[in-house]
Structures are given as structure tokens and as C-alpha cells.
Design a protein around this motif. Structure first.
Motif, PDB file in Angstrom:
ATOM      1  N   GLY A   1     126.490  16.376  91.602  1.00  0.00           N
ATOM      2  CA  GLY A   1     127.500  15.423  91.176  1.00  0.00           C
ATOM      3  C   GLY A   1     127.636  15.269  89.681  1.00  0.00           C
ATOM      4  N   LEU A   2     127.200  16.254  88.907  1.00  0.00           N
ATOM      5  CA  LEU A   2     127.348  16.163  87.457  1.00  0.00           C
ATOM      6  C   LEU A   2     128.812  16.295  87.054  1.00  0.00           C
ATOM      7  N   LEU A   3     129.208  15.521  86.081  1.00  0.00           N
ATOM      8  CA  LEU A   3     130.549  15.658  85.526  1.00  0.00           C
ATOM      9  C   LEU A   3     130.643  16.958  84.737  1.00  0.00           C
ATOM     10  N   PRO A   4     131.849  17.497  84.566  1.00  0.00           N
ATOM     11  CA  PRO A   4     131.979  18.728  83.767  1.00  0.00           C
ATOM     12  C   PRO A   4     131.401  18.590  82.363  1.00  0.00           C
ATOM     13  N   THR A   5     131.580  17.419  81.736  1.00  0.00           N
ATOM     14  CA  THR A   5     131.034  17.238  80.390  1.00  0.00           C
ATOM     15  C   THR A   5     129.508  17.197  80.417  1.00  0.00           C
ATOM     16  N   GLU A   6     128.926  16.615  81.483  1.00  0.00           N
ATOM     17  CA  GLU A   6     127.469  16.603  81.595  1.00  0.00           C
ATOM     18  C   GLU A   6     126.919  18.013  81.785  1.00  0.00           C
ATOM     19  N   ARG A   7     127.602  18.815  82.564  1.00  0.00           N
ATOM     20  CA  ARG A   7     127.172  20.202  82.759  1.00  0.00           C
ATOM     21  C   ARG A   7     127.311  20.985  81.453  1.00  0.00           C
ATOM     22  N   GLU A   8     128.352  20.711  80.730  1.00  0.00           N
ATOM     23  CA  GLU A   8     128.558  21.390  79.449  1.00  0.00           C
ATOM     24  C   GLU A   8     127.465  21.014  78.447  1.00  0.00           C
ATOM     25  N   GLU A   9     127.089  19.742  78.409  1.00  0.00           N
ATOM     26  CA  GLU A   9     126.022  19.315  77.504  1.00  0.00           C
ATOM     27  C   GLU A   9     124.705  20.005  77.833  1.00  0.00           C
ATOM     28  N   ARG A  10     124.404  20.161  79.100  1.00  0.00           N
ATOM     29  CA  ARG A  10     123.159  20.810  79.499  1.00  0.00           C
ATOM     30  C   ARG A  10     123.156  22.285  79.099  1.00  0.00           C
ATOM     31  N   ARG A  11     124.282  22.950  79.256  1.00  0.00           N
ATOM     32  CA  ARG A  11     124.353  24.362  78.877  1.00  0.00           C
ATOM     33  C   ARG A  11     124.216  24.526  77.367  1.00  0.00           C
ATOM     34  N   ARG A  12     124.846  23.666  76.626  1.00  0.00           N
ATOM     35  CA  ARG A  12     124.743  23.766  75.166  1.00  0.00           C
ATOM     36  C   ARG A  12     123.315  23.513  74.708  1.00  0.00           C
ATOM     37  N   LEU A  13     122.673  22.510  75.286  1.00  0.00           N
ATOM     38  CA  LEU A  13     121.302  22.221  74.897  1.00  0.00           C
ATOM     39  C   LEU A  13     120.384  23.385  75.255  1.00  0.00           C
ATOM     40  N   TYR A  14     120.561  23.958  76.441  1.00  0.00           N
ATOM     41  CA  TYR A  14     119.665  25.028  76.875  1.00  0.00           C
ATOM     42  C   TYR A  14     119.734  26.216  75.915  1.00  0.00           C
ATOM     43  N   TRP A  15     120.930  26.709  75.642  1.00  0.00           N
ATOM     44  CA  TRP A  15     121.041  27.922  74.830  1.00  0.00           C
ATOM     45  C   TRP A  15     120.816  27.628  73.352  1.00  0.00           C
ATOM     46  N   SER A  16     121.144  26.449  72.909  1.00  0.00           N
ATOM     47  CA  SER A  16     120.882  26.105  71.517  1.00  0.00           C
ATOM     48  C   SER A  16     119.383  26.034  71.261  1.00  0.00           C
ATOM     49  N   PHE A  17     118.654  25.417  72.177  1.00  0.00           N
ATOM     50  CA  PHE A  17     117.215  25.320  71.983  1.00  0.00           C
ATOM     51  C   PHE A  17     116.532  26.656  72.229  1.00  0.00           C
ATOM     52  N   TYR A  18     117.140  27.504  73.017  1.00  0.00           N
ATOM     53  CA  TYR A  18     116.618  28.869  73.161  1.00  0.00           C
ATOM     54  C   TYR A  18     116.634  29.580  71.820  1.00  0.00           C
TER      55      TYR A  18
END
Length: 621
Positions: A293-310
Motif C-alpha cells: 500500500g505504499l504511495l507512488p511518492t513513498e516508493r520513489e523515496e525508497r528507490r532514491r535512498l537505496y541507490w543514492s546510499f549505494y
């Protein structure tokens, strides 16, 4: 003689010999003020709370009437609530303890991922003191987050601006402890970047962006105040096993960046470890394990954080010889799309969207990871396949060809280093172009170390290309990227150090001198605003002066005619050679002894290292 100690005495009285309870817990300076008639320190007077010294002394002496934590919380909460909303320099309440998470019971890992545990953590509230601070500091928080979106967001876009503004509008940061943690960490990072000279636009208080930075530095609370507030809101290591709130994960990432900004490398490594611990416990490297049930913006934030911190993980492993926690082959997380809350996930991504350039930088770090793995395998004493070649020129060339292929397909807007305009919507493309060039420079340094046996000319050629690129990047972007870029330049120093420690000719020594002066100029322009400056630029100029003096004594007086140009050109690859010094001209004269190899004495290189040097052991150029 009796009058000498009188002058410094008033200054010493400004700071108490023993900090009060409030300042001691907060780890801030306890200074007396003559403006308060009751004799309270400056911090307690600003919050209108009692200034007490009730904690036990270090020698074991305890107070007879210790105040309970509830009394202190009531006093501080009352003081914060009475503050005016427009007060500048709000202080974080020092004695309040964040609520305990999970109690003292043993953690059941089977229940750690349950919905009940998640709901319990989401409903966890801040203490009354922190709630009061969060509410009264909201105007300052908004200013700092605006600075964050101008100076940090283009490289580390951890928040969706629209969603963040909506959450602040409802004062969620005064109720939700995990969100409070991530907001405080973002404020700490933004405050540190502005303190260190990162430019902000005129929309935050002035018509001139540079003047606005001065106003921000003078009016904003110190970064360490927000940093400590975020730390106190974090879960304990024990409670980290059942922590499932994404805002805590984001808080760890931001605290790692803030630690890097202040050159606190140990703290940075600690928060990187906490980040990947939480990521591994929840298995968030796979989108299938994300909450439903994540909102599109919540999913986008998680993807940005994952690859940025990678990318930060790969970067830190290169600079400080650390371990890569999650390889790119482990990731089951898609790239961010760059879409905001008003766009659907199925909408096609414009090729000129700034996220295209951001994702290209991630591609570069994925290639960097594989090159780094090959480099470490080659230098490992425990490599079981030692008979096989792991760094053949063909493999190195294939990675370089892949980088060139990807770069050629990149839209032209990400290849142009345009001046900073002060408009965040336009400057975000300049940030991507600058970050791409910095990442490609790091890739060139790792690729050079993979070569079989590069000579001094090859090393100097790579350094010259990298320095020329950095000098072309507009200074506002370099200052905004800030401390991480300084460590990039530390890698250049590693290459030049290997050249100077080897055999040199007089002509190659002239080339090294020019490169050192070019690097010194670049470092001085960046260090001028850094809170923790290592003085690397000046030390490099001192090294050049010692080398010139040595060459003058060795060359029979020819090199003693050397004169520094008044304005040394930044690019060592310039075509105009009319301002070359007499030493360069002397080095070009035909002489049978000119090509003779010699070794610089070790004492000349005594100031070669500096606080921003790369501390790896495998980048052996």
C-alpha cells in the motif's frame, strides 16, 4: 608584571568552570550572561528554565536532592512553549530523554516484522519537551530544509519536496518520532553545508545569493544542535532489530552524510553500518519485502535512498578502504523514475529529466564497484585463483568502452558545465553535470590503478585531465558538493605522491610542480569555506617551494630564477604558454644532464599528507 593577567580574565569568566545540567547533557558551551539577573547561563536564560548543578560530580559526590526526570521535562517543556515562534537560535532541550522503544523484554525476531510492531512504532510520540521544540522551531526548520533542497537534494534526493511540505504543514515532525529524527538530520546536514559555503538562492532572504549565505550562517542554529537532536531520537541498537519505519533508515543515511561533512569519519562509518543493519534485517534490498500500500511518492523515496546510499557506500569503500555492504547484484530495487506525486508511475520519463543524469551517476558507481572488486582481488594475498589474470587490459578497456558508450548516449544537457543561476529548477542540471564529472574522475583513478605499470608520464596525464575538468566546474557547484569532493582530490594526491617518490627528471619535476600548484589552487578555493579545513592548499605550496629550492641548489643556479606567476592559471593544459616561469624555460634548454634521473629527498615530502588524503592500501599507482 602584575597587570598582565588582568586583560584575559574577563574572557575566562564568560565560560563556567563547570557546565550546568542543561548544557552538560546537551554537550554545548555553558556561558554566563550579565543580562540575566538570576545568574543563569545564556542557554538556560534563553529557554527561561532553571539553571541547576544537581548531577553528581565525577569524584562520586552526589546531590542530596536530585531532580527527577519528570520535573526537568516539565521545566524545559514550559520554557520551550513560552518561546516566541520567530526567535532565532532556538536551543534543543538537553535533558529530555527519547522514549524507550520496546521495553526491556527480549526481542522476538519472529514478531519484529509483524504489523502490530510496525503500528506501535508508527504511533510512538515524542516527549512533551521535543514536541514543544519541534513546534516552535518549525520556521527555522523550513528554512533549513529549503537550503537542503538547493544544496543537498540534487545529489541526495531523500525527500519528495511536495510530500515533505505536506507533512510539515500538519506538524507531523512534532508527533512522529521517526519523522522528527529524519528532519533533524536533514537540518543538521543543510546547516553544515551552508556553514561551509554552499550557495543558496536569493529566494531565502536577499537579492544576492552570496549575501543570503551570510545571512543564513549568522541566523541559523549550529549544525551540531540538530545533529544531537536526531541522535537522541534514534532507536537503540537493541531496538534496531524490530525497527521498521523508513524515516529511521533515512535518518541514518543523513547522519552519515552530516558526519562526513564534519570530517568525522568514524561516526560516518557507524551510521553507514546502522543503515545497512536495518536494511538487512528488513530485507529492503528487495522491493517485494516493502510494506504494501505504499504511495507512488513513498516508493520513489525508497528507490532514491537505496541507490543514492549505494553510491555513498562504494565511494567510502574506495576512499577509506572499507567493505562494500551491498553489491549491485544483490539489489532488487528499480531505479527512481523522477516522477512527482502528480504523475502516474506508467508515465514515460522525459530524456531531459534531471533524474536521467542522476541515474547515469549510479551506473558509473556500479562500474566502479566491479573495477574495485578486480583491483582488490589482484592485490589480495588470499586469492585462490592466483594463476589466472584478473586485470587484463582487455577487461579494463571493456569497462572504459562501456563508460564512453553510456556517456555518448547521455543528453547534452548533462555534459554542459553551465554557470550557477540561483534557480534550483535550472541548477539541478548543473549539479548532475558536476557530479558526473567527479564520478568519472574517480573512475579514471581506479582504472589507472588497474593498468599493469603506468609510468610517470601516464600518471601526470591522468592528473592533468582530472584537474582541468575540476577547474572547469563552476565554483558554486563545487562548494555545494563540499567535503566529499575534497576526498576525490585526495586521490589525485595519491597519484602525484607515487610520481614524486619515484625517479624524476628535471622536466618531469617541472610538470609535477605545475600540477601541485593547480591542485593547491583548487583546494584553497574549496577549503576557504570549510568549517574543518586542513590547510592542504598552503601545505602544497610549501612543498613546491621546497622542491624549487632543492632543484635550484641541484641545478647550479638555473632553477633559482623561478618566479611564481601572480595569477597561476587553473588549467595546466592551457595553450597559452607566454607566462611560463624561467624554470620551465630552463628545463626546456638542451642539456645532457637534463634527462638524468634523480630521487627527491624524503625530507622534502614530509608535509605531503593532509587530513583529506585517501587512506586506502590497494590504490598502488
Amino acid at each position: 608584571m602584575n597587570q598582565l593577567p588582568a586583560s584575559p580574565r574577563p574572557r575566562r569568566l564568560l565560560r563556567n568552570s563547570r557546565a550546568c545540567d542543561f548544557c552538560h547533557k546537551r554537550r554545548i558551551k555553558c556561558q554566563k550572561t550579565q543580562l540575566d539577573p538570576t545568574g543563569r547561563c545564556q542557554n538556560c536564560a534563553e529557554f527561561d528554565i532553571s539553571c541547576t548543578y544537581l548531577r553528581p560530580l565525577r569524584r562520586g559526590r552526589s546531590s542530596q536532592n536530585p531532580a527527577g526526570p519528570g520535573d526537568r521535562l516539565d521545566d524545559i517543556g514550559h520554557g520551550i512553549a513560552s518561546e516566541e515562534a520567530g526567535r532565532v537560535h532556538p536551543e534543543v532541550p538537553s535533558t529530555c530523554q527519547p522514549p524507550q522503544i520496546g521495553g526491556d523484554d527480549r526481542i522476538d525476531l519472529a514478531d519484529a516484522g509483524s504489523s502490530s510492531a510496525t503500528n506501535e512504532r508508527r504511533s510512538e510520540l515524542l516527549s512533551p519537551a521535543w514536541q514543544g521544540f519541534a513546534r516552535t522551531s518549525t520556521p527555522v526548520i523550513r528554512k533549513l530544509l529549503a537550503a537542503y533542497h538547493e544544496t543537498v537534494y540534487p545529489i541526495f534526493p531523500y525527500f519528495d519536496p511536495v510530500r515533505l511540505d505536506q507533512r510539515l504543514e500538519t506538524l507531523e515532525h512534532s508527533r512522529n518520532r521517526p519523522f522528527f529524527c529524519s528532519v533533524m538530520a536533514a537540518c543538521a546536514l543543510a546547516s553544515a553545508r551552508v556553514r561551509d559555503g554552499a550557495p543558496t538562492s536569493a529566494s531565502h532572504g536577499g537579492q544576492d545569493g552570496e549575501d543570503d549565505v551570510v545571512v543564513s550562517v549568522g541566523m541559523m542554529p549550529p549544525a551540531q544542535m540538530f545533529f544531537a537532536a536526531a541522535e537522541e531520537a534514534l532507536p537503540t541498537p537493541k531496538d534496531l532489530l524490530q525497527c521498521r519505519d523508513f524515516d529511521y533508515l533515512r535518518g541514518f543515511a543523513l547522519l552519515a552524510l552530516a558526519s562526513l561533512q564534519d570530517a568525522r569519519i568514524g561516526a560516518m562509518q557507524m551510521y553507514i553500518g546502522h543503515y545497512f543493519t536495518m536494511l538487512a534485517v528488513n530485507q529492503w534490498h528487495d522491493e517485494a519485502n516493502w510494506p504494501g500500500g505504499l504511495l507512488p511518492t513513498e516508493r520513489e523515496e525508497r528507490r532514491r535512498l537505496y541507490w543514492s546510499f549505494y553510491t555513498l557506500d562504494v565511494y567510502s569503500s574506495i576512499v577509506w578502504d572499507g567493505c562494500i555492504h551491498f553489491q549491485e547484484s544483490h539489489a532488487k530495487v528499480e531505479y527512481p523514475t523522477g516522477r512527482d506525486c502528480n504523475e502516474t508511475e506508467s508515465a514515460p520519463l522525459d530524456r531531459t529529466h534531471w533524474m536521467v543524469g542522476w541515474n547515469f551517476t549510479t551506473d558509473l558507481y556500479r562500474i566502479l564497484e566491479h573495477n574495485l572488486s578486480r583491483l582488490r582481488t589482484r592485490s589480495s594475498r588470499f586469492y585462490l585463483m592466483a594463476g589466472e589474470s584478473v586485470s587484463t587490459p582487455a577487461l579494463n578497456m571493456s569497462s572504459q568502452d562501456r563508460v564512453n558508450e553510456l556517456y555518448m548516449a547521455l543528453p547534452p544537457i548533462f555534459k554542459q558545465l553551465r554557470p550557477c543561476t540561483g534557480d534550483p529548477a535550472k541548477d539541478i542540471y548543473g549539479f548532475q553535470a558536476a557530479n558526473i564529472q567527479a564520478s568519472m574522475a574517480l573512475l579514471k583513478m581506479v582504472a589507472l590503478s588497474l593498468e599493469a605499470d603506468p609510468d610517470a608520464e601516464r600518471k601526470c596525464s591522468v592528473v592533468s585531465d582530472i584537474l582541468a575538468t575540476f577547474h572547469q566546474v563552476p565554483k558554486p557547484y563545487l562548494r555545494a558538493i563540499s567535503a566529499p569532493l575534497i576526498y576525490h582530490i585526495g586521490g589525485i594526491g595519491t597519484i602525484l605522491g607515487s610520481v614524486m617518490e619515484g625517479p624524476l627528471s628535471e622536466s618531469s619535476c617541472c610538470v609535477v610542480r605545475d600540477l601541485l600548484l593547480s591542485m593547491a589552487e583548487l583546494l584553497e578555493s574549496l577549503e576557504a569555506c570549510l568549517h574543518r579545513s586542513g590547510g592542504a592548499g598552503q601545505r602544497l605550496r610549501g612543498l613546491v617551494a621546497r622542491i624549487e629550492e632543492y632543484m635550484g641548489s641541484r641545478g647550479g643556479g638555473r632553477a633559482t630564477q623561478t618566479q611564481h606567476p601572480a595569477d597561476f592559471s587553473a588549467s595546466v593544459s592551457r595553450e597559452d604558454t607566454s607566462n611560463k616561469s624561467s624554470w620551465d624555460e630552463a628545463a626546456a634548454l638542451p642539456d645532457p644532464d637534463l634527462s638524468a634521473q634523480f630521487q627527491l629527498p624524503d625530507e622534502l615530502l614530509q608535509d605531503w599528507t593532509w587530513p583529506f588524503a585517501m587512506s586506502n592500501t590497494y590504490l598502488s599507482f
